[in-house]
Design a protein around this motif. Structure first.
Motif, PDB file in Angstrom:
ATOM      1  N   ILE A   1    -122.217  16.336   9.768  1.00  0.00           N
ATOM      2  CA  ILE A   1    -123.104  17.385  10.271  1.00  0.00           C
ATOM      3  C   ILE A   1    -124.549  16.946  10.043  1.00  0.00           C
ATOM      4  N   TYR A   2    -125.374  17.090  11.066  1.00  0.00           N
ATOM      5  CA  TYR A   2    -126.796  16.763  10.993  1.00  0.00           C
ATOM      6  C   TYR A   2    -127.608  18.021  11.277  1.00  0.00           C
ATOM      7  N   PHE A   3    -128.678  18.201  10.526  1.00  0.00           N
ATOM      8  CA  PHE A   3    -129.577  19.321  10.787  1.00  0.00           C
ATOM      9  C   PHE A   3    -131.012  18.823  10.639  1.00  0.00           C
ATOM     10  N   THR A   4    -131.729  18.818  11.753  1.00  0.00           N
ATOM     11  CA  THR A   4    -133.097  18.314  11.787  1.00  0.00           C
ATOM     12  C   THR A   4    -134.075  19.463  12.001  1.00  0.00           C
ATOM     13  N   THR A   5    -135.112  19.499  11.181  1.00  0.00           N
ATOM     14  CA  THR A   5    -136.233  20.422  11.390  1.00  0.00           C
ATOM     15  C   THR A   5    -137.505  19.578  11.392  1.00  0.00           C
TER      16      THR A   5
ATOM     17  N   VAL B   1    -126.272  19.141  14.948  1.00  0.00           N
ATOM     18  CA  VAL B   1    -125.266  18.299  15.575  1.00  0.00           C
ATOM     19  C   VAL B   1    -124.067  18.179  14.643  1.00  0.00           C
ATOM     20  N   ARG B   2    -122.887  18.296  15.200  1.00  0.00           N
ATOM     21  CA  ARG B   2    -121.652  18.084  14.427  1.00  0.00           C
ATOM     22  C   ARG B   2    -120.773  17.086  15.169  1.00  0.00           C
ATOM     23  N   GLN B   3    -120.271  16.106  14.437  1.00  0.00           N
ATOM     24  CA  GLN B   3    -119.330  15.133  14.990  1.00  0.00           C
ATOM     25  C   GLN B   3    -118.037  15.202  14.195  1.00  0.00           C
ATOM     26  N   ASN B   4    -116.953  15.542  14.863  1.00  0.00           N
ATOM     27  CA  ASN B   4    -115.640  15.549  14.248  1.00  0.00           C
ATOM     28  C   ASN B   4    -114.953  14.212  14.506  1.00  0.00           C
ATOM     29  N   ASN B   5    -114.364  13.628  13.481  1.00  0.00           N
ATOM     30  CA  ASN B   5    -113.756  12.294  13.563  1.00  0.00           C
ATOM     31  C   ASN B   5    -114.796  11.268  14.012  1.00  0.00           C
ATOM     32  N   GLN B   6    -115.937  11.262  13.316  1.00  0.00           N
ATOM     33  CA  GLN B   6    -117.034  10.382  13.706  1.00  0.00           C
ATOM     34  C   GLN B   6    -116.569   8.928  13.793  1.00  0.00           C
ATOM     35  N   ALA B   7    -116.976   8.266  14.882  1.00  0.00           N
ATOM     36  CA  ALA B   7    -116.647   6.861  15.145  1.00  0.00           C
ATOM     37  C   ALA B   7    -115.141   6.629  15.256  1.00  0.00           C
TER      38      ALA B   7
ATOM     39  N   ALA C   1    -131.082  16.492   7.382  1.00  0.00           N
ATOM     40  CA  ALA C   1    -130.007  16.518   6.394  1.00  0.00           C
ATOM     41  C   ALA C   1    -128.727  16.035   7.069  1.00  0.00           C
ATOM     42  N   ARG C   2    -127.937  15.263   6.337  1.00  0.00           N
ATOM     43  CA  ARG C   2    -126.675  14.739   6.871  1.00  0.00           C
ATOM     44  C   ARG C   2    -125.572  14.951   5.840  1.00  0.00           C
ATOM     45  N   ARG C   3    -124.557  15.711   6.228  1.00  0.00           N
ATOM     46  CA  ARG C   3    -123.415  15.947   5.329  1.00  0.00           C
ATOM     47  C   ARG C   3    -122.180  15.265   5.905  1.00  0.00           C
ATOM     48  N   THR C   4    -121.522  14.467   5.081  1.00  0.00           N
ATOM     49  CA  THR C   4    -120.294  13.784   5.481  1.00  0.00           C
ATOM     50  C   THR C   4    -119.124  14.408   4.739  1.00  0.00           C
ATOM     51  N   GLU C   5    -118.175  14.920   5.506  1.00  0.00           N
ATOM     52  CA  GLU C   5    -116.980  15.550   4.948  1.00  0.00           C
ATOM     53  C   GLU C   5    -115.781  14.704   5.343  1.00  0.00           C
ATOM     54  N   ALA C   6    -115.181  14.013   4.387  1.00  0.00           N
ATOM     55  CA  ALA C   6    -114.047  13.131   4.653  1.00  0.00           C
ATOM     56  C   ALA C   6    -112.821  13.622   3.909  1.00  0.00           C
ATOM     57  N   THR C   7    -111.698  13.640   4.579  1.00  0.00           N
ATOM     58  CA  THR C   7    -110.453  14.082   3.962  1.00  0.00           C
ATOM     59  C   THR C   7    -110.125  13.220   2.751  1.00  0.00           C
ATOM     60  N   GLY C   8    -109.864  13.892   1.636  1.00  0.00           N
ATOM     61  CA  GLY C   8    -109.486  13.173   0.432  1.00  0.00           C
ATOM     62  C   GLY C   8    -110.639  12.621  -0.368  1.00  0.00           C
ATOM     63  N   ALA C   9    -111.882  12.937   0.037  1.00  0.00           N
ATOM     64  CA  ALA C   9    -113.053  12.443  -0.680  1.00  0.00           C
ATOM     65  C   ALA C   9    -114.056  13.573  -0.848  1.00  0.00           C
ATOM     66  N   ALA C  10    -114.940  13.423  -1.833  1.00  0.00           N
ATOM     67  CA  ALA C  10    -115.972  14.434  -2.053  1.00  0.00           C
ATOM     68  C   ALA C  10    -116.996  14.385  -0.930  1.00  0.00           C
ATOM     69  N   ASP C  11    -117.560  15.539  -0.610  1.00  0.00           N
ATOM     70  CA  ASP C  11    -118.604  15.594   0.406  1.00  0.00           C
ATOM     71  C   ASP C  11    -119.824  14.800  -0.056  1.00  0.00           C
ATOM     72  N   VAL C  12    -120.514  14.181   0.901  1.00  0.00           N
ATOM     73  CA  VAL C  12    -121.715  13.409   0.598  1.00  0.00           C
ATOM     74  C   VAL C  12    -122.891  14.038   1.339  1.00  0.00           C
ATOM     75  N   ASP C  13    -123.924  14.414   0.601  1.00  0.00           N
ATOM     76  CA  ASP C  13    -125.116  15.009   1.194  1.00  0.00           C
ATOM     77  C   ASP C  13    -126.269  14.014   1.131  1.00  0.00           C
ATOM     78  N   ASP C  14    -126.738  13.596   2.305  1.00  0.00           N
ATOM     79  CA  ASP C  14    -127.883  12.700   2.421  1.00  0.00           C
ATOM     80  C   ASP C  14    -129.019  13.439   3.109  1.00  0.00           C
ATOM     81  N   HIS C  15    -130.233  12.926   2.943  1.00  0.00           N
ATOM     82  CA  HIS C  15    -131.351  13.484   3.702  1.00  0.00           C
ATOM     83  C   HIS C  15    -132.449  12.442   3.822  1.00  0.00           C
ATOM     84  N   VAL C  16    -133.266  12.621   4.838  1.00  0.00           N
ATOM     85  CA  VAL C  16    -134.479  11.821   4.992  1.00  0.00           C
ATOM     86  C   VAL C  16    -135.593  12.777   5.389  1.00  0.00           C
TER      87      VAL C  16
END
Length: 327
Positions: A249-253, A235-241, A270-285
């Protein structure tokens, strides 16, 4: 007719880099689903949900606290031949892992993009292609519920207001979704798919429209006496919320293994947040849980969950007891 799902769950965060996240949380989730046939082709459907509606206090244990009762679904459904029309408050189709991922915590993170509690309309068209499978196309238009039904009793989660902003909070049908899903393909028995696109409008200054894309594959087959059911979802969400320049970006297995009354579930999102002007954030559960379903309808599951959010690792062990009463 309907059914009532009773769940009691206990999550014990035994270790976390954030002291405020270390807690024991004991709570219940009850979902009462009821439908009434008003005419041969017309049904009224509803769901009342009783669950925690606010987050626990930082660093504090919680025992059946913050529970609220609210109307999650309330709509009419008209079905005729291969077509169905829904109108009212219900979930719009977008992704499946928020509901279908197995295990105690398999739906975590994926619930971020669940299009729940939307006021809208949707039309399903079912196509039976014989050996090529059975496929359903869905188109919906909707907006976030801002009526009194967005509040809750016992613990009040407070009413959603248009002034609060956010994607889809427009009080008009400027948000829409399209989905195509199918199964029963003779050449690939057990295979299912889901494809969806959604755009959610925003009327708030400084926000923009959100665009989402979802693709899911599921498969069920037997290896001896064990049923194996893997799931993969992107799943990809552009301009989330509605936040300009924030893409997620979400990727579930996941895989569920079932043998008789025993089940084992493994999943990772896995959840990756890409925000303009900020470093990418990689989360996972990730989680692993095992369970047993008794003949009387009671199910018991226990497992382990590991998450990483904004650089903080948290380990949780927990258990879930469930029972479904149909009437």
């Amino acid at each position: 007719s309907g059914e009532i799902l009773f769940e009691v769950q206990n999550d014990w965060a035994t270790h976390s880099g954030d002291a405020d996240a270390r807690r024991n949380d004991l709570f219940t989730n009850i979902e009462a689903t009821v439908q009434a046939r008003l005419a041969p082709a017309l049904k009224a459907k509803s769901q009342l949900t009783f669950t925690p509606v606010t987050n626990p206090a930082p660093g504090k244990d919680r025992t059946f606290g913050d529970q609220g009762l609210f109307v999650e679904h309330l709509y009419l459904e008209y079905t005729r031949n291969a077509f169905a029309l829904r109108a009212g408050k219900f979930n719009q189709k977008f992704g499946t892992a928020w509901d279908a991922a197995p295990g105690i915590w398999g739906t975590d993170f994926a619930e971020d993009y669940e299009l729940a509690e939307q006021i809208g309309v949707a039309v399903d068209a079912v196509f039976d292609a014989g050996t090529a499978g059975r496929h359903t196309a869905t188109v919906g238009a909707f907006f976030a519920d801002t009526t009194v039904l967005s509040e809750s009793l016992i613990t009040n989660r407070h009413r959603t207001r248009k002034a609060g902003g956010g994607a889809g909070n427009t009080e008009d049908f400027s948000s829409f979704s399209v989905a195509l899903e199918g199964s029963d393909i003779k050449a690939m028995p057990g295979l299912g798919y889901h494809l969806a696109y959604v755009t959610r409008g925003s009327d708030t200054a400084g926000e923009t429209d959100e665009h989402g894309y979802a693709a899911t594959l599921t498969y069920k087959h037997n290896i001896g006496a064990v049923e194996v059911a893997p799931l993969v979802e992107y799943v990809r969400q552009n301009n989330q919320a509605g936040v300009i320049g924030t893409d997620v970006i979400y990727f579930t297995t996941a895989v569920a293994l079932t043998r008789g009354q025993w089940n084992l579930a493994l999943s990772r999102t896995a959840r990756r947040t890409e925000a303009t002007g900020a470093a990418d954030v990689d989360d996972h559960v990730m989680q692993a849980s095992i369970g047993y379903a008794f003949a009387n309808g009671i199910g018991i599951n226990a497992g382990y969950r590991h998450s990483r959010e904004s650089g903080t690792n948290t380990d949780t062990i927990g258990a879930l007891m469930s029972y479904t009463y149909a009437f």
